[in-house]
Scaffold this motif. Structure first.
Motif, PDB file in Angstrom:
ATOM      1  N   GLN A  34      34.222  62.918 -24.919  1.00  0.00           N
ATOM      2  CA  GLN A  34      33.311  62.723 -23.690  1.00  0.00           C
ATOM      3  C   GLN A  34      34.047  61.717 -22.612  1.00  0.00           C
ATOM      4  O   GLN A  34      34.738  60.773 -23.060  1.00  0.00           O
ATOM      5  CB  GLN A  34      32.309  61.904 -23.835  1.00  0.00           C
ATOM      6  CG  GLN A  34      31.134  61.521 -23.008  1.00  0.00           C
ATOM      7  CD  GLN A  34      29.808  61.092 -23.360  1.00  0.00           C
ATOM      8  OE1 GLN A  34      29.678  60.690 -24.553  1.00  0.00           O
ATOM      9  NE2 GLN A  34      28.850  61.498 -22.749  1.00  0.00           N
ATOM     10  N   PRO A  35      34.288  61.869 -21.224  1.00  0.00           N
ATOM     11  CA  PRO A  35      35.099  61.229 -20.438  1.00  0.00           C
ATOM     12  C   PRO A  35      34.261  59.693 -20.156  1.00  0.00           C
ATOM     13  O   PRO A  35      33.128  59.655 -20.156  1.00  0.00           O
ATOM     14  CB  PRO A  35      34.973  61.964 -18.976  1.00  0.00           C
ATOM     15  CG  PRO A  35      34.216  63.085 -19.300  1.00  0.00           C
ATOM     16  CD  PRO A  35      33.646  63.215 -20.510  1.00  0.00           C
ATOM     17  N   PHE A  36      35.060  58.862 -20.167  1.00  0.00           N
ATOM     18  CA  PHE A  36      34.634  57.466 -19.672  1.00  0.00           C
ATOM     19  C   PHE A  36      35.732  56.692 -19.118  1.00  0.00           C
ATOM     20  O   PHE A  36      36.783  57.032 -18.953  1.00  0.00           O
ATOM     21  CB  PHE A  36      34.307  56.800 -20.997  1.00  0.00           C
ATOM     22  CG  PHE A  36      35.533  56.374 -22.314  1.00  0.00           C
ATOM     23  CD1 PHE A  36      35.749  55.199 -22.081  1.00  0.00           C
ATOM     24  CD2 PHE A  36      35.827  57.646 -22.995  1.00  0.00           C
ATOM     25  CE1 PHE A  36      37.006  54.958 -22.837  1.00  0.00           C
ATOM     26  CE2 PHE A  36      36.889  57.362 -23.808  1.00  0.00           C
ATOM     27  CZ  PHE A  36      37.470  55.961 -23.927  1.00  0.00           C
ATOM     28  N   SER A  37      35.154  55.453 -18.651  1.00  0.00           N
ATOM     29  CA  SER A  37      35.972  54.637 -17.666  1.00  0.00           C
ATOM     30  C   SER A  37      35.814  53.303 -18.354  1.00  0.00           C
ATOM     31  O   SER A  37      34.733  52.812 -18.839  1.00  0.00           O
ATOM     32  CB  SER A  37      35.879  54.588 -16.139  1.00  0.00           C
ATOM     33  OG  SER A  37      34.644  54.068 -15.872  1.00  0.00           O
ATOM     34  N   LEU A  38      36.980  52.421 -18.244  1.00  0.00           N
ATOM     35  CA  LEU A  38      36.961  51.146 -18.466  1.00  0.00           C
ATOM     36  C   LEU A  38      37.363  50.275 -17.133  1.00  0.00           C
ATOM     37  O   LEU A  38      38.213  50.559 -16.670  1.00  0.00           O
ATOM     38  CB  LEU A  38      37.881  50.766 -19.558  1.00  0.00           C
ATOM     39  CG  LEU A  38      38.149  51.493 -20.904  1.00  0.00           C
ATOM     40  CD1 LEU A  38      39.059  51.275 -21.883  1.00  0.00           C
ATOM     41  CD2 LEU A  38      36.692  51.378 -21.496  1.00  0.00           C
ATOM     42  N   THR A  39      36.554  49.034 -17.092  1.00  0.00           N
ATOM     43  CA  THR A  39      37.084  48.197 -16.151  1.00  0.00           C
ATOM     44  C   THR A  39      37.489  47.082 -16.531  1.00  0.00           C
ATOM     45  O   THR A  39      36.805  46.247 -17.526  1.00  0.00           O
ATOM     46  CB  THR A  39      35.915  47.895 -15.167  1.00  0.00           C
ATOM     47  OG1 THR A  39      35.444  49.339 -14.646  1.00  0.00           O
ATOM     48  CG2 THR A  39      36.263  47.045 -13.803  1.00  0.00           C
ATOM     49  N   PHE A  40      38.659  46.573 -16.298  1.00  0.00           N
ATOM     50  CA  PHE A  40      39.141  45.165 -16.687  1.00  0.00           C
ATOM     51  C   PHE A  40      39.212  44.098 -15.516  1.00  0.00           C
ATOM     52  O   PHE A  40      39.315  44.710 -14.194  1.00  0.00           O
ATOM     53  CB  PHE A  40      40.365  45.456 -17.272  1.00  0.00           C
ATOM     54  CG  PHE A  40      40.573  46.229 -18.647  1.00  0.00           C
ATOM     55  CD1 PHE A  40      40.654  45.374 -19.772  1.00  0.00           C
ATOM     56  CD2 PHE A  40      40.688  47.441 -18.535  1.00  0.00           C
ATOM     57  CE1 PHE A  40      40.446  46.113 -20.898  1.00  0.00           C
ATOM     58  CE2 PHE A  40      40.754  48.302 -19.615  1.00  0.00           C
ATOM     59  CZ  PHE A  40      40.624  47.485 -20.805  1.00  0.00           C
ATOM     60  N   CYS A  41      39.026  42.976 -15.865  1.00  0.00           N
ATOM     61  CA  CYS A  41      39.296  41.804 -14.555  1.00  0.00           C
ATOM     62  C   CYS A  41      40.135  40.917 -15.291  1.00  0.00           C
ATOM     63  O   CYS A  41      40.137  40.443 -16.308  1.00  0.00           O
ATOM     64  CB  CYS A  41      37.848  41.235 -14.564  1.00  0.00           C
ATOM     65  SG  CYS A  41      37.749  40.093 -13.404  1.00  0.00           S
ATOM     66  N   ALA A  42      41.034  40.566 -14.165  1.00  0.00           N
ATOM     67  CA  ALA A  42      42.175  39.547 -14.452  1.00  0.00           C
ATOM     68  C   ALA A  42      42.388  38.624 -13.399  1.00  0.00           C
ATOM     69  O   ALA A  42      41.748  38.838 -12.211  1.00  0.00           O
ATOM     70  CB  ALA A  42      43.761  40.098 -14.616  1.00  0.00           C
ATOM     71  N   ASP A  43      42.604  37.308 -13.455  1.00  0.00           N
ATOM     72  CA  ASP A  43      42.738  36.310 -12.681  1.00  0.00           C
ATOM     73  C   ASP A  43      43.729  36.763 -11.527  1.00  0.00           C
ATOM     74  O   ASP A  43      44.641  37.201 -11.945  1.00  0.00           O
ATOM     75  CB  ASP A  43      43.169  35.086 -13.221  1.00  0.00           C
ATOM     76  CG  ASP A  43      43.048  33.704 -12.241  1.00  0.00           C
ATOM     77  OD1 ASP A  43      43.352  33.899 -10.935  1.00  0.00           O
ATOM     78  OD2 ASP A  43      43.147  32.626 -12.941  1.00  0.00           O
ATOM     79  N   GLU A  72      37.023  37.822  -4.559  1.00  0.00           N
ATOM     80  CA  GLU A  72      37.138  36.668  -4.781  1.00  0.00           C
ATOM     81  C   GLU A  72      38.356  36.132  -5.409  1.00  0.00           C
ATOM     82  O   GLU A  72      39.357  36.673  -4.828  1.00  0.00           O
ATOM     83  CB  GLU A  72      35.841  35.959  -5.524  1.00  0.00           C
ATOM     84  CG  GLU A  72      34.583  36.179  -4.650  1.00  0.00           C
ATOM     85  CD  GLU A  72      33.455  35.459  -5.146  1.00  0.00           C
ATOM     86  OE1 GLU A  72      33.555  35.033  -6.085  1.00  0.00           O
ATOM     87  OE2 GLU A  72      32.278  35.774  -4.746  1.00  0.00           O
ATOM     88  N   ASP A  73      38.474  35.771  -6.482  1.00  0.00           N
ATOM     89  CA  ASP A  73      39.578  35.389  -7.278  1.00  0.00           C
ATOM     90  C   ASP A  73      40.028  36.189  -8.379  1.00  0.00           C
ATOM     91  O   ASP A  73      40.692  35.689  -9.324  1.00  0.00           O
ATOM     92  CB  ASP A  73      39.537  33.663  -7.732  1.00  0.00           C
ATOM     93  CG  ASP A  73      38.373  33.544  -8.707  1.00  0.00           C
ATOM     94  OD1 ASP A  73      37.725  34.462  -8.747  1.00  0.00           O
ATOM     95  OD2 ASP A  73      38.650  32.468  -9.368  1.00  0.00           O
ATOM     96  N   LYS A  74      39.438  37.383  -8.416  1.00  0.00           N
ATOM     97  CA  LYS A  74      39.641  38.235  -9.534  1.00  0.00           C
ATOM     98  C   LYS A  74      40.200  39.521  -9.079  1.00  0.00           C
ATOM     99  O   LYS A  74      39.866  40.048  -8.229  1.00  0.00           O
ATOM    100  CB  LYS A  74      38.407  38.460 -10.393  1.00  0.00           C
ATOM    101  CG  LYS A  74      37.789  37.457 -10.729  1.00  0.00           C
ATOM    102  CD  LYS A  74      38.529  36.985 -11.978  1.00  0.00           C
ATOM    103  CE  LYS A  74      37.842  35.659 -12.444  1.00  0.00           C
ATOM    104  NZ  LYS A  74      38.665  34.667 -13.295  1.00  0.00           N
ATOM    105  N   CYS A  75      41.260  40.068  -9.817  1.00  0.00           N
ATOM    106  CA  CYS A  75      41.684  41.535  -9.617  1.00  0.00           C
ATOM    107  C   CYS A  75      41.039  42.552 -10.722  1.00  0.00           C
ATOM    108  O   CYS A  75      40.950  42.088 -11.783  1.00  0.00           O
ATOM    109  CB  CYS A  75      43.068  41.410 -10.058  1.00  0.00           C
ATOM    110  SG  CYS A  75      44.265  40.696  -8.852  1.00  0.00           S
ATOM    111  N   TYR A  76      40.464  43.592 -10.262  1.00  0.00           N
ATOM    112  CA  TYR A  76      40.171  44.647 -10.921  1.00  0.00           C
ATOM    113  C   TYR A  76      40.701  45.832 -11.275  1.00  0.00           C
ATOM    114  O   TYR A  76      41.420  46.369 -10.365  1.00  0.00           O
ATOM    115  CB  TYR A  76      38.495  44.852 -10.424  1.00  0.00           C
ATOM    116  CG  TYR A  76      37.589  43.958 -10.581  1.00  0.00           C
ATOM    117  CD1 TYR A  76      36.728  43.697 -11.564  1.00  0.00           C
ATOM    118  CD2 TYR A  76      37.408  42.965  -9.596  1.00  0.00           C
ATOM    119  CE1 TYR A  76      35.974  42.558 -11.612  1.00  0.00           C
ATOM    120  CE2 TYR A  76      36.700  41.756  -9.782  1.00  0.00           C
ATOM    121  CZ  TYR A  76      36.071  41.711 -10.727  1.00  0.00           C
ATOM    122  OH  TYR A  76      34.983  40.619 -10.859  1.00  0.00           O
TER     123      TYR A  76
END
Length: 95
Positions: A44-53, A85-89
């Motif tokens: 099943q296709p899916f996506s993940l989202t990550f966040c870094a400073d 803001e101060d986060k990269c996605y």
């Protein structure tokens, strides 16, 4: 084969992304199912989202070695989605 349910218990957990031998924290902030499998028996296709400073800077679209305390080591193809803001996605898509 990595599947959606592998990541469900890791939502909001910190991973470490390895960039030229240095490890930086990156958090799994979202897991989303992307529809039905393209054929019977397929993942099943899916996506993940990550966040870094944002201080890390925007990483190029590429495969990065990552680690998680319980999941272990893996390589994930990260796509930069932008800065808020101060986060990269970043997004990773499995289909």
């Amino acid at each position: 084969m990595i599947v959606f349910s592998d990541f469900q218990p890791l939502l909001n957990d910190k991973f470490e992304v390895d960039i030229t031998g240095k490890r930086y924290p990156i958090t799994l902030t979202r897991i989303e199912i992307l529809g039905a499998p393209y054929k019977k028996g397929a993942r099943q296709p899916f996506s993940l989202t990550f966040c870094a400073d944002a201080a890390l800077g925007i990483l190029r679209q590429s495969v990065y070695p990552m680690t998680h305390d319980s999941f272990g080591k893996c390589s994930i193809f990260l796509i930069p989605r932008g800065i808020i803001e101060d986060k990269c996605y970043y997004e990773a898509i499995y289909n």
